[in-house]
Write an enzyme that holds these catalytic residues in place. Structure first.
Site, PDB file in Angstrom:
ATOM      1  N   GLY A  20       0.968  -1.030  -0.007  1.00 24.72           N
ATOM      2  CA  GLY A  20      -0.585  -0.229  -0.360  1.00 24.72           C
ATOM      3  C   GLY A  20       0.373   1.115  -0.123  1.00 24.72           C
ATOM      4  O   GLY A  20       0.720   2.296  -0.788  1.00 24.72           O
ATOM      5  N   MET A  21       1.913   1.374   0.149  1.00 22.63           N
ATOM      6  CA  MET A  21       3.144   2.105   0.020  1.00 22.63           C
ATOM      7  C   MET A  21       4.469   2.487  -0.272  1.00 22.63           C
ATOM      8  O   MET A  21       4.294   4.119  -1.370  1.00 22.63           O
ATOM      9  CB  MET A  21       3.845   1.909   1.753  1.00 22.63           C
ATOM     10  CG  MET A  21       4.871   3.698   1.767  1.00 22.63           C
ATOM     11  SD  MET A  21       6.060   3.017   3.426  1.00 22.63           S
ATOM     12  CE  MET A  21       6.931   4.702   3.341  1.00 22.63           C
ATOM     13  N   ALA A  22       4.761   1.486  -1.683  1.00 17.83           N
ATOM     14  CA  ALA A  22       5.500   1.392  -1.910  1.00 17.83           C
ATOM     15  C   ALA A  22       5.848   0.419  -2.643  1.00 17.83           C
ATOM     16  O   ALA A  22       5.146  -0.649  -2.480  1.00 17.83           O
ATOM     17  CB  ALA A  22       6.652   1.504  -1.245  1.00 17.83           C
ATOM     18  N   LYS A  39      12.983   0.143  -3.954  1.00 18.43           N
ATOM     19  CA  LYS A  39      11.853   0.634  -2.980  1.00 18.43           C
ATOM     20  C   LYS A  39      11.208   1.674  -3.115  1.00 18.43           C
ATOM     21  O   LYS A  39      12.174   2.980  -2.747  1.00 18.43           O
ATOM     22  CB  LYS A  39      11.380   0.283  -2.004  1.00 18.43           C
ATOM     23  CG  LYS A  39       9.808   0.414  -1.069  1.00 18.43           C
ATOM     24  CD  LYS A  39      10.402   1.122   0.539  1.00 18.43           C
ATOM     25  CE  LYS A  39      10.451  -0.952   0.803  1.00 18.43           C
ATOM     26  NZ  LYS A  39       9.907  -1.008   2.810  1.00 18.43           N
ATOM     27  N   ASP A 133       6.868  -3.151  13.049  1.00 19.14           N
ATOM     28  CA  ASP A 133       5.643  -3.703  12.127  1.00 19.14           C
ATOM     29  C   ASP A 133       6.294  -5.387  11.273  1.00 19.14           C
ATOM     30  O   ASP A 133       6.253  -5.598  10.383  1.00 19.14           O
ATOM     31  CB  ASP A 133       5.469  -3.501  10.668  1.00 19.14           C
ATOM     32  CG  ASP A 133       4.305  -4.172   9.995  1.00 19.14           C
ATOM     33  OD1 ASP A 133       3.250  -4.665  10.260  1.00 19.14           O
ATOM     34  OD2 ASP A 133       4.197  -3.607   8.901  1.00 19.14           O
TER      35      ASP A 133
END
Length: 637
Positions: A20-22, A39, A133
């Site tokens: 969702g971010m990268a 990334k 995480d």
């Protein structure tokens, strides 16, 4: 993005990860001529200062780490509003995929994975970095079995989203600590909770809490009891379950103090001294104390209490305060002069000898002397696991009651790093194992067509993994030759009998059929390899079964031709010629001769379906007879 070159250096080749971010790409560093992972922050977040700041902070955090179990970060930068991080490219797969493909994992493999994983996280904590995480999707395992922790700081960059915002966050909620779920303070113990869930998944193949929504899963983290992993893995030792239960305690104060403490508990979980360990239970403390309230039995008591509660007059109040302070000072002086000397006076005791005891025995002995035990676990090649090697102070030294006695407890022989045994002969490996002091090993013989006979083709634990000389078992898989046996005579057997034989002998059949006038339908006409040939299990055997007579095959009929000669006594002669036509001949001469008496001839005619055969008889050059025979008529005679 594929084919784009960032800052004229990093050529993006293919997508290897997406979140969702990268997005993560396999790329080529054209300057250093090496493959890397890049990334790239998603374009929709490229204008969000908070995302950019946290994305950069992730790069800075990971760059400060240098550890074999942490993915290395080489570079970070920006190219036309595209923010990127350049990292070590790990050839392998995520731990999540590894678990799904290899569950259930052996406890030896679990210990190896968790030892590497906790090493990496402990290194981060030592550098004041909290992962936030930890989950199998953020842990890589390369082709050599090395664990690599990645995605440091992702949770920070995603914190502006609620736990139900994206599917990527929904994936993470299964590994959230209770304090993260409620939005509380996150620290090293939050990582320990997540490590406990990863360990839970390694030994059971599933996560402890699941639900239809992220919120329902988060609530279970906050309120639910950890389901016993032994429910899903009955063979799991209690010592292993205890590690999980302690790491996943809802209240952080009951979790391990450090990741290293958890690692040590995992590495020693299979020791003999921990067999029969009781289940870890979080202590319950009644923090509420009952206060006594006097009974009010008379009206006079009620009036007196009301009077006592009335405010004092100003002058009386000042006097009361003054005399109260004076009285307190006098009382304190008297109390100190009488009691303090006794309190401050601590008795001396001689330290007992606890060397050779285990930790539990030492605690019992030291408690009798009002002494505390402080342990340090070290490897030792001579002292058995769990025994105390030395103590400070030594025995018979006088110390004050309440003092701490430091002891070193043996972890047994220091684990070794395993060599690569694949490709070696059984005999050479046995010699190497003897030199290394490895006595706990076994050879498992299996047929492997890719390796010669007597060569090791696999090992468990693998190359480069830690191996305890006292608790681990090394399994070596040796290639053996496929045994052979002579094949039976199958000719004349029924199809049912042949297939039963093939199944019993683990042979593969190539089924063929053909017409036969002599072998009944469904029975074997021929086989290849033939009777008595040596074959291996799995060999393909070609078997030909009869289809019975061919309903459309040519037929051969035999026709008699009688030539009568009248007046044989006159000795007259006659020139005889017979010609015939069939599937193989066209007006061919069957016989030509001179006769003086009655003679009979037999002519063979081969006739194809839907065709005919015929013959002609000539006497002295004149045709005297001709006959035609149809296939259908002759077949039905």
């Amino acid at each position: 993005m594929i084919g784009k070159r960032l800052n004229a250096r990093y050529q993006l080749d293919q997508v290897i990860g997406d979140g969702g971010m990268a997005t993560v790409y396999k790329a080529k560093d054209v300057i250093l001529d090496r493959d890397v992972a890049v990334k790239v922050l998603r374009p929709e977040h490229g204008n969000d200062p908070e995302f950019i700041r946290r994305f950069h902070r992730e790069a800075q955090a990971a760059t400060s780490l240098a550890h074999p179990n942490v993915v290395s970060v080489y570079d970070a930068g920006e190219d036309k509003e595209l923010h990127y991080i350049v990292m070590e490219l790990v050839e392998g797969q995520t731990l999540k995929k590894y678990i799904n493909e290899n569950k259930p994992l052996s406890l030896t493999k679990v210990i190896n994975i968790m030892t590497q994983l906790t090493d990496g996280i402990a290194h981060a904590h030592d550098n004041n970095i909290i992962h936030r995480d930890i989950k199998p999707q953020n842990i890589l395992i390369d082709n050599e079995g090395t664990i690599k922790v990645t995605d440091f700081g992702i949770a920070l960059a995603s914190s502006s989203y609620t736990i139900t915002h994206t599917m990527s966050v929904l994936g993470s909620v299964h590994y959230l600590s209770p304090e993260q779920a409620r939005g509380g303070l996150v620290n090293e113990k939050s990582d320990i909770y997540s490590l406990g869930i990863v360990l839970y998944e390694l030994v059971t193949g599933r996560v402890p809490f699941s639900g239809d929504t992220a919120v329902s899963v988060a609530i279970k983290h906050l309120q639910g009891e950890v389901p016993s992993p032994r429910k899903w893995n009955p063979n799991l030792p209690q010592s292993f379950e205890n590690v999980i239960l302690k790491a996943m305690a809802r209240d952080p104060k009951y979790r391990y103090k450090t990741v290293k403490d958890m690692q040590l508990d995992i590495e020693t979980a299979l020791l003999e001294s921990r067999r029969g360990e009781r289940r870890f239970v979080i202590p319950t403390i009644d923090e509420e104390h009952t206060r006594a309230i006097p009974n009010i039995t008379t009206e006079a008591q009620l009036k007196r209490m009301k009077k006592e509660q009335q405010p004092m007059k100003p002058n009386n109040k000042k006097a009361f305060i003054f005399f109260s302070i004076l009285f307190f000072l006098i009382l304190s002086t008297v109390f100190a002069s009488i009691v303090f000397p006794k309190i401050l006076s601590v008795n001396d005791v001689d330290v007992p000898n606890v060397v050779g005891m285990n930790e539990a025995q030492a605690k019992i002995v030291l408690n009798k002397y009002d002494l505390q035990l402080k342990t340090q676990e070290v490897y030792d090649n001579t002292v058995p696991v769990g025994q105390i090697i030395e103590q400070i102070p030594n025995a018979d030294i006088a110390v004050k009651e309440g003092s701490s006695i430091k002891v070193k407890v043996s972890l047994g022989k220091k684990p070794i790093i395993l060599d690569r045994f694949v490709g070696q002969t059984k005999e050479s490996i046995e010699e190497t194992l003897s030199q290394l002091g490895i006595t706990n090993y076994e050879f498992v013989e299996e047929v492997n067509e890719n390796y010669p006979e007597n060569i090791v083709f696999d090992q468990e634990p693998g190359f480069g993994e830690r191996f305890s000389l006292e608790t681990d078992v090394l399994t070596l898989y040796v290639s053996v030759k496929q045994p052979t046996f002579p094949i039976d005579n199958l000719i004349g057997l029924s199809q049912e009998d042949v297939y039963r034989y093939m199944n019993d002998k683990n042979l593969s059949i190539i089924h063929q059929e053909q017409y036969s006038d002599t072998i009944e339908k469904g029975y074997v006409i021929a086989q290849n390899p033939g009777f008595g040939t040596e074959v291996e299990r799995g060999t393909e055997i070609e078997v030909v079964f009869s289809k019975g007579p061919n309903p459309n095959q040519p037929i051969t009929v035999y026709k008699e031709i009688k030539i009568n000669i009248p007046n044989q006594s006159n000795n007259e002669t006659y020139d005889i010629q017979i010609s015939y036509s069939d599937a193989n001949h066209e007006n061919s001469l069957f016989i030509s001769e001179t006769i003086s008496e009655t003679t009979t001839y037999t002519v063979p005619l081969t006739i194809n379906p839907n065709s005919t055969g015929s013959y002609k008889v000539y006497i002295n050059g004149n045709m005297k007879d001709e006959k035609v025979f149809r296939y259908e008529d002759e077949k039905n005679r």
